[in-house]
Design a protein around this motif. Structure first.
Motif, short mmCIF file in Angstrom:
data_model
loop_
_atom_site.label_atom_id
_atom_site.label_comp_id
_atom_site.label_asym_id
_atom_site.label_seq_id
_atom_site.Cartn_x
_atom_site.Cartn_y
_atom_site.Cartn_z
N LEU A 141 -41.16 -13.43 -40.92
CA LEU A 141 -42.43 -12.74 -41.06
C LEU A 141 -43.56 -13.71 -41.37
CD1 LEU A 141 -43.90 -10.04 -40.99
CD2 LEU A 141 -43.25 -9.70 -43.39
N ASP A 142 -43.28 -14.77 -42.11
CA ASP A 142 -44.36 -15.72 -42.41
C ASP A 142 -44.85 -16.43 -41.15
OD1 ASP A 142 -42.10 -17.29 -42.09
OD2 ASP A 142 -42.42 -18.52 -43.86
N GLN A 143 -44.02 -16.54 -40.13
CA GLN A 143 -44.47 -17.07 -38.84
C GLN A 143 -45.34 -16.05 -38.11
OE1 GLN A 143 -40.24 -17.84 -37.60
NE2 GLN A 143 -41.12 -19.72 -36.77
N SER A 197 -47.79 -0.68 -57.43
CA SER A 197 -46.70 -1.43 -58.04
C SER A 197 -47.24 -2.71 -58.67
CB SER A 197 -45.66 -1.79 -56.98
OG SER A 197 -46.22 -2.70 -56.04
N PRO A 198 -46.47 -3.36 -59.54
CA PRO A 198 -46.91 -4.65 -60.09
C PRO A 198 -47.23 -5.66 -58.99
CG PRO A 198 -45.06 -3.82 -61.36
CD PRO A 198 -45.21 -2.90 -60.19
N GLU A 199 -46.46 -5.65 -57.89
CA GLU A 199 -46.74 -6.57 -56.79
C GLU A 199 -48.09 -6.29 -56.14
OE1 GLU A 199 -42.19 -6.11 -56.87
OE2 GLU A 199 -43.92 -4.78 -57.02
N LEU A 200 -48.44 -5.02 -56.01
CA LEU A 200 -49.72 -4.68 -55.41
C LEU A 200 -50.87 -5.00 -56.35
CD1 LEU A 200 -48.93 -1.35 -53.55
CD2 LEU A 200 -49.33 -3.62 -52.55
N TYR A 208 -43.15 -10.02 -50.96
CA TYR A 208 -43.33 -11.35 -50.38
C TYR A 208 -44.77 -11.61 -49.96
CZ TYR A 208 -38.40 -10.31 -50.16
OH TYR A 208 -37.12 -9.91 -50.49
N LEU A 209 -45.71 -10.81 -50.45
CA LEU A 209 -47.11 -11.00 -50.06
C LEU A 209 -47.62 -12.38 -50.42
CD1 LEU A 209 -48.49 -7.48 -51.06
CD2 LEU A 209 -48.21 -8.37 -48.73
N GLY A 210 -47.22 -12.89 -51.58
CA GLY A 210 -47.64 -14.23 -51.98
C GLY A 210 -47.17 -15.29 -51.00
N ALA A 211 -45.93 -15.19 -50.57
CA ALA A 211 -45.38 -16.15 -49.62
C ALA A 211 -46.10 -16.06 -48.28
CB ALA A 211 -43.88 -15.92 -49.44
N LEU A 212 -46.46 -14.86 -47.86
CA LEU A 212 -47.17 -14.70 -46.60
C LEU A 212 -48.56 -15.31 -46.68
CD1 LEU A 212 -46.19 -11.02 -45.68
CD2 LEU A 212 -45.10 -13.15 -44.96
N ALA A 213 -49.24 -15.11 -47.80
CA ALA A 213 -50.56 -15.71 -47.97
C ALA A 213 -50.47 -17.23 -47.98
CB ALA A 213 -51.21 -15.20 -49.25
N LEU A 214 -49.45 -17.76 -48.62
CA LEU A 214 -49.26 -19.22 -48.64
C LEU A 214 -48.99 -19.76 -47.24
CD1 LEU A 214 -47.14 -19.61 -51.89
CD2 LEU A 214 -49.44 -20.56 -51.50
N ALA A 215 -48.26 -19.00 -46.42
CA ALA A 215 -47.99 -19.44 -45.05
C ALA A 215 -49.28 -19.51 -44.24
CB ALA A 215 -47.00 -18.48 -44.38
N ILE A 216 -50.18 -18.56 -44.46
CA ILE A 216 -51.47 -18.58 -43.77
C ILE A 216 -52.30 -19.77 -44.26
CG2 ILE A 216 -53.64 -17.33 -43.45
CD1 ILE A 216 -51.94 -14.72 -43.75
N GLU A 217 -52.32 -20.00 -45.56
CA GLU A 217 -53.06 -21.16 -46.10
C GLU A 217 -52.50 -22.46 -45.52
OE1 GLU A 217 -54.39 -22.77 -50.49
OE2 GLU A 217 -52.27 -22.34 -50.15
N LYS A 218 -51.19 -22.56 -45.44
CA LYS A 218 -50.57 -23.77 -44.90
C LYS A 218 -50.95 -23.97 -43.43
CE LYS A 218 -46.09 -26.05 -44.29
NZ LYS A 218 -44.61 -25.92 -44.43
#
Length: 333
Positions: free
Chosen positions: A275-277, A22-25, A299-309
């Motif tokens: 999920l980001d937690q 998909s475009p997200e992947l 939401y993969l981008g948001a999850l990656a940002l949560a890990i970076e944070k």
């Protein structure tokens, strides 16, 4: 993009139920993602039978086109799927056939290893480099999740078969995964949709470690954690976010390879949290590669940002993230 954010993307392991990106992947892979799990839909998982249209439309050529595209976008990558006896064989008729449960028990060990090797060699030709198998669980009581989905009902027999499966896959030149650690002999429900517990003490669980130890000693490169909630740890949490259970895996079973969570958005794991937690909690607990279902792919981008944070705020040591990414490197090719 920061180096930390690329590392964060590299620890995510999204599932796609279709043989397509998909475009997200595509975006995920260009941002640092390096792992794709080619899964099945709910009915296929429950029955172990692939949809007729999938069997009709998926060919060796379509598989190679997708896996080659993943590598073109990401470089070295983990491309994984299930290849289970008694459960899901995602590649259906595209590999040498897996033996049935009954055939497996009647086979000499060398013949079994040869059959597994033939299947894994065909999977490798399609671009796959990690099998999320064998199932090392032994069912010993109420278990709506894994009943009839294991290789045998006896600890010694599952130990023998798990080790033989691992050896066969290694002969083919790809990697195998023992699941679902620490074993789920009894489960009170379906972890994907319910708060399902394994209501055993650690002492009662220990005999069920044996098939995992046998597979580890045979050279398994990865271990897949359970999504069920384990009453043996305090507080009781999902195996996928339990530092205590991952410590058992590392220290008592001497496993040094890749630790993979079950789907972190399964009900038993995510509970009432976001999920980001949970992705951060899994890394903090010691997991390396974090499975998220198709519903979470947008939401993969948001999850990656949560890990970076979490790294920026020193809630997650950078060294832990680097260690996880290095473990993925050792399986990716």
């Amino acid at each position: 993009m920061s180096a930390v954010l690329r590392l964060a993307y590299s620890t995510l392991f999204p599932v796609t139920t279709e043989l397509a990106l998909s475009p997200e992947l595509v975006d995920f892979l260009t941002q640092g993602g390096r792992a794709i799990l080619f899964g099945e839909d709910g009915e296929e998982y429950a029955t172990g039978v692939m949809r007729p249209d999938r069997v009709r439309d998926e060919t060796p050529e379509t598989w190679r086109a997708v896996t080659e595209r993943v590598r073109k976008l990401a470089g070295t990558a983990v491309l994984a799927l299930d290849a289970d006896i008694s459960a899901v064989h995602r590649l259906h008729r595209l590999t040498a056939p897996l033996p049935t449960r009954e055939e497996t028990h009647a086979m000499a060990q060398e013949e079994f290893e040869t059959r597994i090797q033939a299947m894994a060699q065909d999977a490798r030709q399609l671009g796959v480099n990690l099998l999320l198998s064998p199932t090392a669980d032994v069912v010993a009581g109420e278990n709506p999740w894994l009943t009839r989905r294991t290789m045998a009902d006896d600890i010694a027999e599952v130990s023998r078969l798990a080790a033989a499966y691992v050896r066969g896959v290694r002969r083919a030149g790809i990697a195998s995964t023992l699941k679902h650690f620490p074993g789920n002999p009894v489960v009170t429900g379906l972890p994907a949709i319910e708060e399902a517990h394994v209501p055993l003490t650690m002492e009662a669980l220990k005999p069920y470690f044996a098939p995992f130890k046998a597979g580890i000693d045979a050279g398994a490169e990865a271990v897949f954690l359970s999504s069920a909630i384990f009453d043996a740890v305090t507080p009781a949490v999902s195996g996928s976010i339990s530092s205590d259970l991952i410590r058992v895996l590392r220290d008592e079973l001497a496993f040094t390879g890749l630790v993979i969570t079950c789907d972190l958005d399964h009900r038993s794991t995510v509970g009432t949290k976001r999920l980001d937690q949970v992705v951060v909690e899994a890394l903090q607990a010691g997991a390396d590669l974090l499975v998220v279902s198709p519903a979470a792919v947008p939401y993969l981008g948001a999850l990656a940002l949560a890990i970076e944070k979490a790294v920026d705020e020193r809630r997650l040591p950078l060294e832990r993230l680097q260690s996880a990414s290095a473990a993925i490197d050792r399986v990716a090719s």
